[in-house]
Design a protein around this motif. Structure first.
Motif, short mmCIF file in Angstrom:
data_model
loop_
_atom_site.label_atom_id
_atom_site.label_comp_id
_atom_site.label_asym_id
_atom_site.label_seq_id
_atom_site.Cartn_x
_atom_site.Cartn_y
_atom_site.Cartn_z
N GLY A 90 0.82 -1.17 -0.03
CA GLY A 90 0.03 -0.16 0.23
C GLY A 90 0.76 1.29 -0.06
N LEU A 91 1.97 1.27 0.82
CA LEU A 91 2.89 2.30 0.66
C LEU A 91 3.40 2.67 -0.74
N THR A 94 0.73 3.72 -3.02
CA THR A 94 0.12 5.24 -2.66
C THR A 94 1.33 6.14 -3.29
N VAL A 118 1.20 12.62 -1.36
CA VAL A 118 1.31 11.34 -0.74
C VAL A 118 0.26 11.49 0.37
N THR A 119 0.47 12.52 1.43
CA THR A 119 -0.63 12.68 2.38
C THR A 119 -2.07 12.75 2.05
N TYR A 121 -3.32 11.74 -0.72
CA TYR A 121 -3.72 10.37 -1.52
C TYR A 121 -4.09 9.45 -0.51
N TYR A 122 -3.17 9.29 0.60
CA TYR A 122 -3.34 8.41 1.76
C TYR A 122 -4.84 8.56 2.16
N ARG A 123 -5.08 9.91 2.45
CA ARG A 123 -6.52 10.43 3.25
C ARG A 123 -7.66 9.82 2.38
N LEU A 125 -7.63 7.52 0.15
CA LEU A 125 -7.78 6.21 -0.01
C LEU A 125 -8.66 5.66 1.22
N SER A 321 -5.07 1.11 3.65
CA SER A 321 -5.34 2.55 3.48
C SER A 321 -5.24 3.11 4.94
N PRO A 323 -2.96 4.17 7.25
CA PRO A 323 -2.14 5.23 7.48
C PRO A 323 -2.83 6.51 7.18
N GLY A 324 -3.82 6.47 6.10
CA GLY A 324 -4.91 7.51 5.84
C GLY A 324 -5.72 8.03 7.01
#
Length: 336
Positions: A90-91, A94, A118-119, A121-123, A125, A321, A323-324
């Protein structure tokens, strides 16, 4: 006082009489703005509820046909190894997708550093995975970035083009894999149905949208995706991200008990990923489970095992997802 009729009036030529004046019919009054807004909102609401109902209907139909044990089995087969693999893959995916978004946004004249991409996009997801529509996270990152850059339209188009690039590479790869697959009949049928749904959706959007928007969209496609200094990077990033998604799906199939070679499972993975792109899912759930169960059954592997594999992949995608969620909490704390 009496009025007498001139007896010679009937003997006059017709061209001596004045021509009748045509009275134009009154134009219909335009609808008040609140009424038009309500009608637009109503259409959008009906479309949103229709997508949700179709997605739920697919899940219910699969459960009725195969049984609910496949969903419970998907929870049971996940171990720590699969969780760590999901977080690592996932990392990687992403970062690749966020890099693609940043590249497209810069081609449209927007500023988007990779770290911020990246930040966000994680949110997105995480929100896509936990909210019903499956795209609200993308909407949020598009609107937020566009407003911060002072061009909401360009921000939305950058996200749309980024997602279109990923789907285009998936479709090309899917066609190539399915043509070389023994189960290509079922896969190509699913692909044709997906193409019809997508084309109908685009046609409906074009009929209800302004032509100027479509011209602007074509210009953005040329600049953001098809330019010489854009498409190689976009295509490479999309292909690498697709490889990550395929790998995670194969891991889910192994966890579900599939012992076939990756070459045998690859067509099923590609068709399932294509089905996930249909705008009739509930947070990604629905078409993926139905298509995977169908493809497993067509390959003689059992629909129940296909359902378990799809559920396992969906849960691993949710893990990837997570980390989002942390980034979402951190952003709220900074705002507070």
């Amino acid at each position: 006082m009496t009025t007498t009729l001139d007896p010679t009036i009937l003997e006059r030529p017709l061209d001596r009489f004045p021509a009748p004046v045509a009275v134009p019919e009154p134009l219909p009054e335009p609808l008040p703005e609140p009424v038009r807004a309500r009608r637009t909102v109503s259409r959008k609401t009906l479309w949103a509820w229709g997508k949700l109902l179709v997605g739920v209907g697919i899940v219910v139909a699969v459960m009725w046909k195969v049984g609910a044990s496949g969903f419970a089995e998907g929870l049971r087969v996940i171990s720590l190894v699969e969780v760590l693999a999901a977080l690592a893959i996932g990392l990687a995916t992403t970062v690749l997708c966020a890099w693609r978004w940043s590249l497209v946004a810069r081609r449209l004249g927007l500023h988007l550093p990779l770290r911020r991409a990246v930040t966000d996009y994680y949110r997105a997801l995480f929100l896509n995975a936990v909210l019903p529509a499956g795209v609200l996270g993308d909407v949020q990152r598009a609107v937020r970035h566009g407003r911060e850059e002072g061009d909401l339209g360009a921000g939305v188009r950058a996200v749309v083009l980024e997602r279109v690039a990923g789907q285009a590479v998936l479709i090309v790869a899917g066609v190539a894999v399915l043509l070389a697959s023994p189960a290509r009949q079922v896969g190509l049928i699913v692909l044709a149905v997906a193409a019809v749904v997508v084309l109908a959706y685009l046609a409906a959007r074009r009929l209800t949208g302004a032509r100027s928007r479509w011209r602007r969209g074509l210009d953005d496609i040329r600049a953001g995706l098809l330019a010489r200094n854009a498409w190689p990077g976009v295509a490479l990033l999309s292909a690498l991200a697709l490889a990550g998604h395929v790998t995670l799906f194969l891991i889910a199939m192994r966890a579900a008990g599939a012992t076939q070679s990756p070459e045998q499972l690859l067509p099923i993975v590609v068709v399932a990923l294509l089905a996930m792109g249909l705008p009739i899912n509930v947070g990604g759930w629905g078409p993926r489970e139905g298509v995977t169960a169908l493809m497993f059954a067509a390959a003689g592997l059992g629909a129940a095992q296909g359902l378990t594999a799809a559920v396992t992949y969906g849960l691993l995608g949710l893990v990837a997802s997570l980390p989002g969620a942390l980034m979402l909490v951190r952003r709220r704390e900074r705002v507070a």
